[in-house]
Motif scaffolding. Structure first.
Motif, PDB file in Angstrom:
ATOM      1  N   LYS A 119      27.468  43.211  -9.467  1.00  0.00           N
ATOM      2  CA  LYS A 119      27.579  41.676  -8.439  1.00  0.00           C
ATOM      3  C   LYS A 119      27.789  41.944  -7.105  1.00  0.00           C
ATOM      4  N   ALA A 120      29.461  42.767  -7.172  1.00  0.00           N
ATOM      5  CA  ALA A 120      30.101  42.758  -6.380  1.00  0.00           C
ATOM      6  C   ALA A 120      29.950  44.185  -4.746  1.00  0.00           C
ATOM      7  N   HIS A 121      29.302  44.448  -5.472  1.00  0.00           N
ATOM      8  CA  HIS A 121      28.845  45.948  -5.023  1.00  0.00           C
ATOM      9  C   HIS A 121      26.528  46.005  -4.787  1.00  0.00           C
ATOM     10  N   ARG A 122      26.040  44.665  -4.611  1.00  0.00           N
ATOM     11  CA  ARG A 122      24.545  44.938  -4.509  1.00  0.00           C
ATOM     12  C   ARG A 122      24.153  45.676  -3.673  1.00  0.00           C
ATOM     13  N   ASP A 123      24.732  46.967  -2.958  1.00  0.00           N
ATOM     14  CA  ASP A 123      23.610  48.288  -2.604  1.00  0.00           C
ATOM     15  C   ASP A 123      23.888  49.276  -3.268  1.00  0.00           C
ATOM     16  N   TYR A 124      24.918  49.619  -4.301  1.00  0.00           N
ATOM     17  CA  TYR A 124      24.667  50.326  -6.073  1.00  0.00           C
ATOM     18  C   TYR A 124      23.567  49.818  -7.100  1.00  0.00           C
ATOM     19  N   PRO A 125      22.721  50.472  -7.311  1.00  0.00           N
ATOM     20  CA  PRO A 125      21.119  50.162  -7.803  1.00  0.00           C
ATOM     21  C   PRO A 125      21.783  50.317  -9.601  1.00  0.00           C
ATOM     22  N   VAL A 126      22.986  49.488 -10.245  1.00  0.00           N
ATOM     23  CA  VAL A 126      22.807  48.574 -11.661  1.00  0.00           C
ATOM     24  C   VAL A 126      21.143  48.221 -11.893  1.00  0.00           C
ATOM     25  N   GLY A 127      21.460  47.504 -11.316  1.00  0.00           N
ATOM     26  CA  GLY A 127      19.908  46.738 -11.940  1.00  0.00           C
ATOM     27  C   GLY A 127      19.432  45.226 -12.657  1.00  0.00           C
ATOM     28  N   PHE A 128      20.577  44.917 -12.733  1.00  0.00           N
ATOM     29  CA  PHE A 128      20.727  43.099 -13.248  1.00  0.00           C
ATOM     30  C   PHE A 128      20.198  42.458 -11.855  1.00  0.00           C
ATOM     31  N   ASP A 129      19.361  41.927 -13.013  1.00  0.00           N
ATOM     32  CA  ASP A 129      18.576  40.680 -11.888  1.00  0.00           C
ATOM     33  C   ASP A 129      18.864  39.561 -11.869  1.00  0.00           C
ATOM     34  N   PHE A 130      19.699  39.540 -10.862  1.00  0.00           N
ATOM     35  CA  PHE A 130      21.175  38.348 -10.432  1.00  0.00           C
ATOM     36  C   PHE A 130      20.304  37.288  -9.924  1.00  0.00           C
ATOM     37  N   TYR A 131      20.292  36.036 -10.692  1.00  0.00           N
ATOM     38  CA  TYR A 131      19.673  35.065 -10.326  1.00  0.00           C
ATOM     39  C   TYR A 131      20.135  34.258  -7.795  1.00  0.00           C
ATOM     40  N   GLU A 132      19.600  34.221  -8.239  1.00  0.00           N
ATOM     41  CA  GLU A 132      19.763  34.115  -6.299  1.00  0.00           C
ATOM     42  C   GLU A 132      19.498  32.538  -5.794  1.00  0.00           C
ATOM     43  N   GLU A 133      20.496  31.684  -5.368  1.00  0.00           N
ATOM     44  CA  GLU A 133      19.946  30.548  -5.251  1.00  0.00           C
ATOM     45  C   GLU A 133      19.128  30.245  -4.100  1.00  0.00           C
TER      46      GLU A 133
END
Length: 556
Positions: A119-133
């Motif tokens: 979540k802190a490194h959004r350019d690193y493609p781990v792949g979690f589908d974070f909710y975006e308000e």
């Protein structure tokens, strides 16, 4: 240069009826990705190539989905997971007693760290589908450590299928990665994982080995000591290597496999079961791909029979409908709903030209090529990695088809690593691409239409088209919020119709699972008589580690 499997049978010397092995190392050789030269980069989320070597084998996911047999999934770093009754959380029960290859224990802190780190490194493609308000998209809102071996992922809304995203994540060791400030560009020179192979050995530009993790929990049943990755730069080199006995396992397109490969040795085997679809991902953020009539004309101009019979050697399967997927999910097809769109899959250059003429795509400046309706020229590239022969042939034929109707399309063939690296940027015209398969078409379409994955710079390869279709997003949410199969089928049909109506991608055909293997050094391979798991080995087929661990060395 390639160290061969060396197994010496010694039972005669020992005078016993049992078989024992005095061996140096049991080495299994494979080439899951093409490269012109190896570099020392083992970053599990570097999608330009390194991930193909270390995902699954060094880094394990929480859960390995058995796409062909969902009733027989494989627990990995989690032994089970529970979906809450209100469908608003997923709780994973982590395997106890697991240690990283440097001896540090694996536990819930590593999973929570990986979530926070991604979540802190959004350019690193781990792949979690974070909710975006801001966009009201995504699904995961937070993760909680319930105890040392239990973590709960909280969801923004009821979702019975969020585990398909979460379970496939590869946790990182917190004690290593907490000090890495720039994960995207980190080469990860020392692999610390929980999987069966973590020790890098004998690195050179031409090959390297990934060898046994002495801390792996299933070492007593693993009969392979090392995986060796020879440097091979294209399909032809890979097929030549396995034909000559220099590889054990390959996943490349092959021409006339009986004549060129199987007949060369009794050990040369192949099996090509139906697999993922192949599409053209159009960059719909710019002309001419932002025009539906142009996309329709493209689809009608393509000679798919030629693609199947000539470009791909008769080994692919024709796709019936323009739904962004081939025939893998045909049991989900509503023929009555989809039949009106079948004409978009038929080769009809005259009809394609009529569509372009009517939409204003004419040759305005007399240079022999059609222009956009505003008079600006049309000229674009379709990108395919050099050496992917079946897809190179496909793109070559498509560009010729498009040129036949006056569209100035050319083929672009970058090196494979560069092709992957460019995917997230949004700086492209057209890519030829596979689809992500799962036990349900929901995941395939979710990968394709998740708004969170459509931001240039962090584009997911499945959503490179960047076209948001609200009706599809609503149907995807409705499917994941219910366990009613009839409702899920109804919504999937609506999604397929929306794809056919909008054509964000151009559907081509179904690939086979390119799978060549040799029985010279190992037995136990999956085959048509024992299809217990997907048998090919590219990154993304997480079952591949189970295939590897099921192999038995041949006594020589």
């Amino acid at each position: 240069m390639i160290k061969r499997l060396t197994i010496l049978t010694t039972f005669a010397l020992l005078g016993t009826a049992s078989t024992a092995f005095a061996q140096e190392e049991v080495i299994m050789r494979m080439a899951p990705v093409h490269t012109d030269a190896h570099v020392e980069n083992y970053n599990p989320y570097n999608l330009s190539g390194p991930q193909a070597y270390v995902q699954d084998f060094a880094y394990e996911p929480l859960w390995i989905y058995n796409v062909w047999h969902p009733e027989a999934d494989f627990p990995a770093l989690a032994t089970s997971f529970d979906i809450a009754e209100d469908l608003k959380s997923v709780t994973y029960h982590l395997r106890e007693g697991v240690v990283w290859s440097d001896g540090e224990p694996f536990d819930a802190d590593d999973v929570v760290f990986t979530y926070d780190y991604a979540k802190a490194h959004r350019d690193y493609p781990v792949g979690f589908d974070f909710y975006e308000e801001a966009s009201k998209s995504g699904i995961i809102t937070s993760v909680e450590k319930l105890d040392a071996h239990t973590v709960r992922f909280n969801l923004q809304r009821p979702d019975s299928l969020a585990h398909l995203n979460i379970g496939s994540i590869f946790p990182l060791p917190e004690h290593i990665w907490k000090d890495v400030d720039d994960p995207r560009n980190y080469a990860n020179p020392t692999v610390v994982g929980t999987g069966p192979f973590t020790e890098i050995r004998d690195f050179s530009r031409n090959s390297f080995k990934l060898c046994r993790n002495e801390s792996y929990r299933e070492n007593d049943t693993n009969l392979v000591d090392c995986v060796e990755y020879p440097q091979l730069s294209d399909n032809l080199q890979v097929i030549a290597a396995i034909t000559n006995g220099e590889l054990d396992w390959a996943t490349d397109g092959i021409v006339d496999p009986d004549l060129t490969y199987a007949n060369q040795s009794e050990h040369n085997k192949y099996w090509l079961p139906p697999d993922a679809g192949t599409n053209l991902q159009l960059n719909t953020t710019k002309a001419p791909f932002n025009n539906l009539e142009f996309r329709k004309a493209m689809s009608m101009a393509i000679d798919r029979e030629g693609l199947v019979d000539i470009a791909t050697f008769g080994l692919t399967t024709p796709a019936k409908y323009p739904i962004g997927e081939g025939m893998f999910y045909q049991s989900w097809f509503d023929e009555a709903a989809l039949q009106p769109y079948e004409y978009l899959m038929a080769y009809d250059p005259d009809a394609a030209m009529a569509v372009l003429d009517a939409a204003g795509f004419i040759d305005a400046d007399g240079d022999g090529w059609r222009d956009n309706p505003d008079g600006t020229p049309i000229a674009f590239d379709i990108s395919v990695p050099a050496g992917w022969d079946d897809w190179v042939n496909t793109v070559q034929m498509i560009t010729e088809n498009l040129q036949d109707i006056g569209v100035n399309a050319e083929m672009e063939t970058p090196e494979e690593g560069a092709w992957f690296e460019n995917m997230p940027t949004g700086d492209f015209d057209v890519y030829i691409l596979w689809t992500n398969l799962s036990s349900t078409p929901w995941y395939t379409y979710y990968s394709m239409f998740n708004p969170n994955a459509m931001t240039p710079g962090t584009l997911n390869e499945q959503s490179m088209h960047q076209m948001r279709i609200p009706a599809i997003e609503e149907d995807l949410a409705a499917i994941s919020a219910t366990a009613d199969e009839a409702e899920q089928h109804k919504a999937i049909t609506e999604i397929m119709v929306e794809v056919a109506e909008n054509l964000p991608v151009i559907t081509l055909y179904s690939n086979p699972a390119w799978y060549e293997y040799s029985t010279r050094n190992f037995t136990g391979w999956p085959d048509a008589d024992n299809p217990w798991v997907r048998p090919n080995n590219p990154a993304g087929v997480h079952e591949r580690v189970k295939v590897l661990l099921s192999l038995t060395p041949v006594t020589q």
